[in-house]
Design an enzyme around this catalytic site. Structure first.
Site, mmCIF file in Angstrom:
data_model
loop_
_atom_site.group_PDB
_atom_site.id
_atom_site.type_symbol
_atom_site.label_atom_id
_atom_site.label_comp_id
_atom_site.label_asym_id
_atom_site.label_seq_id
_atom_site.Cartn_x
_atom_site.Cartn_y
_atom_site.Cartn_z
ATOM 1 N N HIS A 65 2.522 3.658 -9.047
ATOM 2 C CA HIS A 65 2.254 2.241 -9.331
ATOM 3 C C HIS A 65 3.425 1.607 -10.088
ATOM 4 O O HIS A 65 3.792 0.469 -9.820
ATOM 5 C CB HIS A 65 0.947 2.093 -10.118
ATOM 6 C CG HIS A 65 -0.268 2.530 -9.332
ATOM 7 N ND1 HIS A 65 -0.511 2.101 -8.041
ATOM 8 C CD2 HIS A 65 -1.299 3.360 -9.652
ATOM 9 C CE1 HIS A 65 -1.647 2.656 -7.615
ATOM 10 N NE2 HIS A 65 -2.131 3.421 -8.567
ATOM 11 N N ASP A 117 0.831 -1.206 0.000
ATOM 12 C CA ASP A 117 0.000 0.000 0.000
ATOM 13 C C ASP A 117 0.867 1.258 0.000
ATOM 14 O O ASP A 117 1.984 1.248 0.522
ATOM 15 C CB ASP A 117 -0.927 -0.029 1.232
ATOM 16 C CG ASP A 117 -2.111 0.910 1.083
ATOM 17 O OD1 ASP A 117 -2.338 1.432 -0.032
ATOM 18 O OD2 ASP A 117 -2.819 1.125 2.090
ATOM 19 N N LEU A 168 10.255 -20.445 -4.668
ATOM 20 C CA LEU A 168 9.174 -19.692 -4.039
ATOM 21 C C LEU A 168 7.849 -19.825 -4.805
ATOM 22 O O LEU A 168 7.838 -19.756 -6.027
ATOM 23 C CB LEU A 168 9.638 -18.236 -4.068
ATOM 24 C CG LEU A 168 8.740 -17.122 -3.637
ATOM 25 C CD1 LEU A 168 8.729 -17.035 -2.127
ATOM 26 C CD2 LEU A 168 9.233 -15.810 -4.216
HETATM 27 C C1 IPE Z 1 -5.578 -2.634 -0.226
HETATM 28 O O1 IPE Z 1 -5.205 -1.310 -0.355
HETATM 29 C C2 IPE Z 1 -5.564 -3.297 -1.565
HETATM 30 C C3 IPE Z 1 -4.247 -3.459 -2.173
HETATM 31 C C4 IPE Z 1 -3.080 -3.124 -1.657
HETATM 32 C C5 IPE Z 1 -4.258 -4.070 -3.475
HETATM 33 P P1 IPE Z 1 -6.277 -0.130 -0.509
HETATM 34 O O2 IPE Z 1 -5.497 1.109 -0.646
HETATM 35 O O3 IPE Z 1 -7.239 -0.473 -1.574
HETATM 36 O O4 IPE Z 1 -7.018 -0.222 0.902
HETATM 37 P P2 IPE Z 1 -7.890 0.849 1.693
HETATM 38 O O5 IPE Z 1 -8.897 1.398 0.737
HETATM 39 O O6 IPE Z 1 -6.945 1.904 2.169
HETATM 40 O O7 IPE Z 1 -8.482 0.086 2.822
HETATM 41 C C1 IPE Z 2 -1.535 0.312 -3.442
HETATM 42 O O1 IPE Z 2 -1.345 1.689 -3.497
HETATM 43 C C2 IPE Z 2 -1.781 -0.276 -4.811
HETATM 44 C C3 IPE Z 2 -3.191 -0.636 -5.066
HETATM 45 C C4 IPE Z 2 -4.166 -0.609 -4.207
HETATM 46 C C5 IPE Z 2 -3.496 -1.082 -6.403
HETATM 47 P P1 IPE Z 2 -2.562 2.708 -3.459
HETATM 48 O O2 IPE Z 2 -2.972 2.983 -4.861
HETATM 49 O O3 IPE Z 2 -3.636 2.210 -2.564
HETATM 50 O O4 IPE Z 2 -1.844 3.971 -2.836
HETATM 51 P P2 IPE Z 2 -2.437 4.980 -1.760
HETATM 52 O O5 IPE Z 2 -2.975 4.171 -0.628
HETATM 53 O O6 IPE Z 2 -3.507 5.749 -2.467
HETATM 54 O O7 IPE Z 2 -1.272 5.821 -1.364
HETATM 55 MG MG MG Z 3 -4.051 2.441 -0.605
#
Ligand code: IPE
Ligand code: IPE
Ligand code: MG
Length: 240
Positions: A35, A18, A129
């Protein structure tokens, strides 16, 4: 880092990657750059985890709820996924990683599903793995799907309701037959599960780090494993 209480390496690590968006924002870049950096970070992470001898990694790449993000963001993520899968397909032969994809994959575009099938087939006998990539994945949905599979077997007379127990249930989960995760790492400071592996995390040790996923490095993984090694896992029992 202090000397750990044990030297047990977790056999299965689950990761909620995240913070890509916040990483990009902090640098004045578009989310897409976050990303992209996240993919590089993942590739380095897998290399290092392999060196450490971790047997299973399950990563949360795209949740069932992530479909609700703006169309442009979903499109960016899907294009990046395509690019990632093509590049992994090229290099997969050279390493020992076995890829498996879990989630509601039918929601993905057909060409992405083809790439997934190809990479799973190409790596199915790899002995290193096992990398489970959760895509279009939701923990509640996984449990409902397992319940439906069991209900169908009962209806068709192949199973009696009495024969449904933790083991038969677990055998219908998408991570089966991998052992449950020993350690869950979530980056970016959020301390929640966000619908990831709800059943499998029942006794998993959780480590939350503030590092944003694109910045996650070998040092952060060492830290999380050290934390894990200092935990006392009791599984509801009393220590002897
Ligand atoms: C969880 O992250 C999903 C992934 C890392 C793929 P999100 O960014 O979607 O989660 P919330 O919305 O903060 O709970
Ligand atoms: C995690 O990063 C990747 C996915 C959920 C696909 P985020 O896109 O949730 O990044 P933040 O949480 O907005 O910083
Ligand atoms: Mg996120």
């Amino acid at each position: 880092m202090g000397k750990p209480a044990s030297n047990i390496i977790p056999s299965h690590i689950a990761v909620i990657m995240d913070g890509n968006g916040r990483w990009a924002k902090s640098k004045g870049l578009p989310r897409s750059k976050g990303h992209e950096a996240g993919v590089k970070s993942l590739q380095e992470f897998i290399k290092y985890a392999g060196k450490l001898g971790i047997k299973y990694i399950t990563i949360y790449a795209f949740s069932s709820e992530n479909w609700l993000r703006p169309e442009s963001e979903v499109k960016t993520l899907m294009n990046l996924l395509r690019k990632y899968l093509k590049s992994e397909l090229k290099t997969a032969q050279k390493n020992e990683v076995r890829y498996r994809f879990i989630g509601d994959l039918f929601r993905l575009d057909a060409d992405i599903r083809d790439l997934i099938r190809d990479i799973e087939t190409l790596t199915k006998d790899k002995q290193g793995l096992t990398l489970n990539i959760a895509l279009s994945y939701g923990g509640k949905d996984e449990i409902v799907t397992a319940a439906r599979a069991l209900a169908t077997e009962v209806k068709e007379g192949r199973l009696t309701p009495d024969a449904i127990n933790e083991e038969t249930f677990a055998s219908k989960l998408l991570t089966y037959p991998a052992p449950y995760p020993d350690l869950l790492i979530r980056t970016s400071g959020e301390q929640r599960i966000s619908n990831f592996l709800l059943w499998q995390l029942a006794y998993t040790e959780m480590v939350f780090v503030d590092t944003l996923w694109p910045d996650f490095s070998a040092k952060d993984l060492d830290f999380a494993i050290n934390e894990f090694q200092n935990r006392k896992r009791r599984f509801g029992k009393i220590e002897d």
